[in-house]
Design an enzyme around this catalytic site. Sequence first.
Site, PDB file in Angstrom:
ATOM      1  N   LYS A 209       0.856  -1.238  -0.046  1.00  0.00           N
ATOM      2  CA  LYS A 209      -0.166   0.112   0.018  1.00  0.00           C
ATOM      3  C   LYS A 209       1.038   1.074  -0.096  1.00  0.00           C
ATOM      4  O   LYS A 209       0.813   2.017  -0.927  1.00  0.00           O
ATOM      5  CB  LYS A 209      -0.911  -0.126   1.255  1.00  0.00           C
ATOM      6  CG  LYS A 209      -2.059   1.228   1.387  1.00  0.00           C
ATOM      7  CD  LYS A 209      -2.861   0.874   2.476  1.00  0.00           C
ATOM      8  CE  LYS A 209      -3.651   2.323   2.723  1.00  0.00           C
ATOM      9  NZ  LYS A 209      -4.551   1.959   3.888  1.00  0.00           N
ATOM     10  N   GLU A 215      10.722  -4.783   4.348  1.00  0.00           N
ATOM     11  CA  GLU A 215      10.725  -6.217   3.893  1.00  0.00           C
ATOM     12  C   GLU A 215      10.427  -6.313   2.628  1.00  0.00           C
ATOM     13  O   GLU A 215      11.098  -6.942   1.817  1.00  0.00           O
ATOM     14  CB  GLU A 215       9.871  -6.967   4.840  1.00  0.00           C
ATOM     15  CG  GLU A 215      10.289  -6.986   6.767  1.00  0.00           C
ATOM     16  CD  GLU A 215       9.541  -6.090   7.216  1.00  0.00           C
ATOM     17  OE1 GLU A 215       9.117  -4.924   6.574  1.00  0.00           O
ATOM     18  OE2 GLU A 215       9.287  -6.432   8.525  1.00  0.00           O
ATOM     19  N   GLY A 270      -4.758  -2.353   5.484  1.00  0.00           N
ATOM     20  CA  GLY A 270      -4.030  -3.465   4.927  1.00  0.00           C
ATOM     21  C   GLY A 270      -4.884  -4.590   5.132  1.00  0.00           C
ATOM     22  O   GLY A 270      -5.012  -5.712   4.110  1.00  0.00           O
ATOM     23  N   ARG A 271      -5.331  -4.902   6.356  1.00  0.00           N
ATOM     24  CA  ARG A 271      -6.015  -6.226   6.761  1.00  0.00           C
ATOM     25  C   ARG A 271      -7.367  -6.408   6.017  1.00  0.00           C
ATOM     26  O   ARG A 271      -7.852  -7.563   6.428  1.00  0.00           O
ATOM     27  CB  ARG A 271      -5.769  -6.389   8.179  1.00  0.00           C
ATOM     28  CG  ARG A 271      -6.432  -5.132   8.914  1.00  0.00           C
ATOM     29  CD  ARG A 271      -6.032  -5.451  10.756  1.00  0.00           C
ATOM     30  NE  ARG A 271      -6.611  -4.508  11.272  1.00  0.00           N
ATOM     31  CZ  ARG A 271      -5.745  -3.301  11.329  1.00  0.00           C
ATOM     32  NH1 ARG A 271      -4.675  -3.060  10.873  1.00  0.00           N
ATOM     33  NH2 ARG A 271      -6.364  -2.465  12.370  1.00  0.00           N
ATOM     34  N   GLU A 356      -4.776  -7.531  15.237  1.00  0.00           N
ATOM     35  CA  GLU A 356      -4.358  -6.248  14.975  1.00  0.00           C
ATOM     36  C   GLU A 356      -5.324  -4.921  15.131  1.00  0.00           C
ATOM     37  O   GLU A 356      -5.151  -3.830  15.547  1.00  0.00           O
ATOM     38  CB  GLU A 356      -3.653  -6.154  13.501  1.00  0.00           C
ATOM     39  CG  GLU A 356      -2.820  -4.805  13.483  1.00  0.00           C
ATOM     40  CD  GLU A 356      -1.872  -5.166  12.060  1.00  0.00           C
ATOM     41  OE1 GLU A 356      -0.617  -5.306  12.216  1.00  0.00           O
ATOM     42  OE2 GLU A 356      -2.434  -5.128  10.875  1.00  0.00           O
ATOM     43  N   HIS A 387      -5.359 -34.334  17.055  1.00  0.00           N
ATOM     44  CA  HIS A 387      -4.283 -35.301  17.504  1.00  0.00           C
ATOM     45  C   HIS A 387      -3.168 -34.531  17.942  1.00  0.00           C
ATOM     46  O   HIS A 387      -2.081 -35.061  18.183  1.00  0.00           O
ATOM     47  CB  HIS A 387      -3.932 -36.255  16.090  1.00  0.00           C
ATOM     48  CG  HIS A 387      -4.906 -36.930  15.875  1.00  0.00           C
ATOM     49  ND1 HIS A 387      -5.210 -38.202  16.313  1.00  0.00           N
ATOM     50  CD2 HIS A 387      -5.902 -36.657  14.835  1.00  0.00           C
ATOM     51  CE1 HIS A 387      -6.158 -38.799  15.604  1.00  0.00           C
ATOM     52  NE2 HIS A 387      -6.974 -37.768  14.918  1.00  0.00           N
ATOM     53  N   LYS A 507       9.425  -1.354  14.622  1.00  0.00           N
ATOM     54  CA  LYS A 507      10.113  -0.738  13.386  1.00  0.00           C
ATOM     55  C   LYS A 507      11.005  -0.038  13.495  1.00  0.00           C
ATOM     56  O   LYS A 507      12.125  -0.008  13.141  1.00  0.00           O
ATOM     57  CB  LYS A 507       8.763  -0.241  12.339  1.00  0.00           C
ATOM     58  CG  LYS A 507       7.949  -1.340  11.737  1.00  0.00           C
ATOM     59  CD  LYS A 507       7.485  -0.396  10.515  1.00  0.00           C
ATOM     60  CE  LYS A 507       6.086  -1.045  10.098  1.00  0.00           C
ATOM     61  NZ  LYS A 507       5.364  -0.153   9.420  1.00  0.00           N
TER      62      LYS A 507
HETATM   63  C1  G6Q Z   1      -2.270  -3.908   8.177  1.00  0.00           C
HETATM   64  C2  G6Q Z   1      -1.237  -3.366   8.563  1.00  0.00           C
HETATM   65  C3  G6Q Z   1      -0.053  -3.966   7.949  1.00  0.00           C
HETATM   66  C4  G6Q Z   1       0.403  -3.673   6.343  1.00  0.00           C
HETATM   67  C5  G6Q Z   1       1.557  -4.157   6.199  1.00  0.00           C
HETATM   68  C6  G6Q Z   1       2.291  -3.955   4.889  1.00  0.00           C
HETATM   69  O1  G6Q Z   1      -3.460  -3.495   8.451  1.00  0.00           O
HETATM   70  O2  G6Q Z   1      -1.272  -1.894   7.946  1.00  0.00           O
HETATM   71  O3  G6Q Z   1       0.068  -5.287   8.162  1.00  0.00           O
HETATM   72  O4  G6Q Z   1      -0.604  -4.339   5.758  1.00  0.00           O
HETATM   73  O5  G6Q Z   1       2.641  -3.518   7.259  1.00  0.00           O
HETATM   74  O6  G6Q Z   1       2.164  -2.514   4.490  1.00  0.00           O
HETATM   75  P1  G6Q Z   1       2.097  -2.071   3.045  1.00  0.00           P
HETATM   76  O7  G6Q Z   1       1.240  -2.564   2.075  1.00  0.00           O
HETATM   77  O8  G6Q Z   1       2.102  -0.585   3.024  1.00  0.00           O
HETATM   78  O9  G6Q Z   1       3.532  -2.666   2.417  1.00  0.00           O
END
Ligand code: G6Q
Length: 544
Positions: A209, A215, A270-271, A356, A387, A507
């Site tokens: 996003k 990463e 994001g989620r 989250e 199990h 972070k």
């Molecule tokens: C979700 C969070 C988080 C995010 C990641 C990736 O709700 O905000 O999990 O999706 O940190 O972020 P980017 O899509 O910006 O790389």
Amino acid sequence: MLPSERPQWSALLRHFRQLESRHLREYFAEDPHRGQRFSAEAAGWYLDYSKQRITDETLRLLLELAHACGVRERSAALFRGDKVNVTEQRAALHIALRAPRGDHIDERIVVDGRNVVPDVHAELDHMAAFSSLVRAGEWKGASGKRVRNVVNIGIGGSDLGPVMAYEALRYYSDRDMTFRFVSNIDGTDFVEAVRDLAADETLFVICSKTFTTSETLANARAARQWCLQALGDRAAVSKHFVAVSTNAEEVVKFGIDADNMFGFWDWVGGRYSMDSAVGLSTMIAIGAENFRAMLAGFHAMDEHFRTAPPDRNLPWLHALMAIWNNNFLGASTSAVLPYEQYLKRFPAYLQQLVMESNGKRVTVDGAAIDYHTAPVLWGEPGTNGQHSFYQLLHQGTRFVACDFIGFCRSLSLLGDHHDLLMANLFAQSEALAFGKSSAEVAEEGVPDELVAHRTFEGNQPSNTMLSESLTPHSLGALVALYEHSVFVQGAIWNIDSFDQWGVELGKALAKRTAAELAGGSEPELTHDSSTNALIRRYRAQRAR
Ligand code: G6Q
């Protein structure tokens, strides 16, 4: 105001004390219709919540609490596009991502004066056109060969949804193609994902996003390097990269053509983004038609959530059971147990959605709270879990609230496997609820000294969610059910379910520490003595 300060909360506490010692066995004995009465159905899903430790009065009091906490008003604000994510001053309009392509006034969803529904559909069309090219073998790589491998690079919300949806809908996917998902900064993730892939047949979807996530950018750079090594020149590499992002500037800076970028908007968290362009890999895997069927499933549950009366409303009921178990019965964890191998990544997906979103300790106004919010969520597909950890569910000292998820028809016909699978699901929820008393155990002739060991207390509550079969539609509806349940829970707890400040501190510290690990000369370390020693030890052993 804290929900715990409301008279409805106190009423629930008093009510809890009255029925604390009551057993599910008694509830079922008293009412032969309980199983049907405490159930509801919508968007292809049947929710049986009769094995929860509730009475009609419990439900009535929980609904009163939810009303007092303004769940209805908050849900109207969510659908209206208000800035319900107050700490980031953003709307959380994931419901717009699956709104039908309507032009009617009541089908408009307006953000800052703009109807966003046409924007959503324009992007979906863009994704569909691209996916069709790739699926038809018409998107050629640098050597002229068709692209047949898709590697999604993203993390958190830009990974968990896509990988869960791909695994869940693998049955519907193009089996001539290979899909991989790289998220971790651990180099192993990338190295293992590409080791058997040919670069000239591989497409990387860089999914971020913000397009600033360290990463993802590190893995994207590794992918570019890997392609360059195999394909030679930069121009060739461009055919092997597309981006999904809200940040066009950074995408172009990275070297991805703006035409090969799929966009979304800051009102998509994001989620909550697996049904936006973040789902590009899903669409390439299952095709645009199936992707739209998934969106229709989401939308069917959205509409149900928006319009059904709370006492017949699946997300409301699911959320109220969660509040009851969490805040009154004292459950500390919540297990999601899908009896469906294709849903093996569903618990991991839900971990982010639930923890989250609702792992917060202050209200929307920043006031400290004195009750628990999101439970720790975990889970594994059945019957594997039986199990392993089910022993604790049946005879341990912890109280775990369980969600069983199953389908009446299997996608993989194999002997009587499916009947056996579902027999286990039904048996487990029954065993957890009813247990086996010591009298019953003794009657079976079990020696006295073993009776206690073989007794099952029961009274462990669970929901069972059943659908006809796992389809894109039923998956979409299931995810939306959980999204809205999380929202209702957050509204009752009066927290911001859409921010995630908790990820920031780590972070920032990692950035500083990365600089200390990178240099050749011994850095001056000013952390605590534990962290300093760990860093020194790491540097010394790495050097050897
Ligand atoms: C979700 C969070 C988080 C995010 C990641 C990736 O709700 O905000 O999990 O999706 O940190 O972020 P980017 O899509 O910006 O790389």
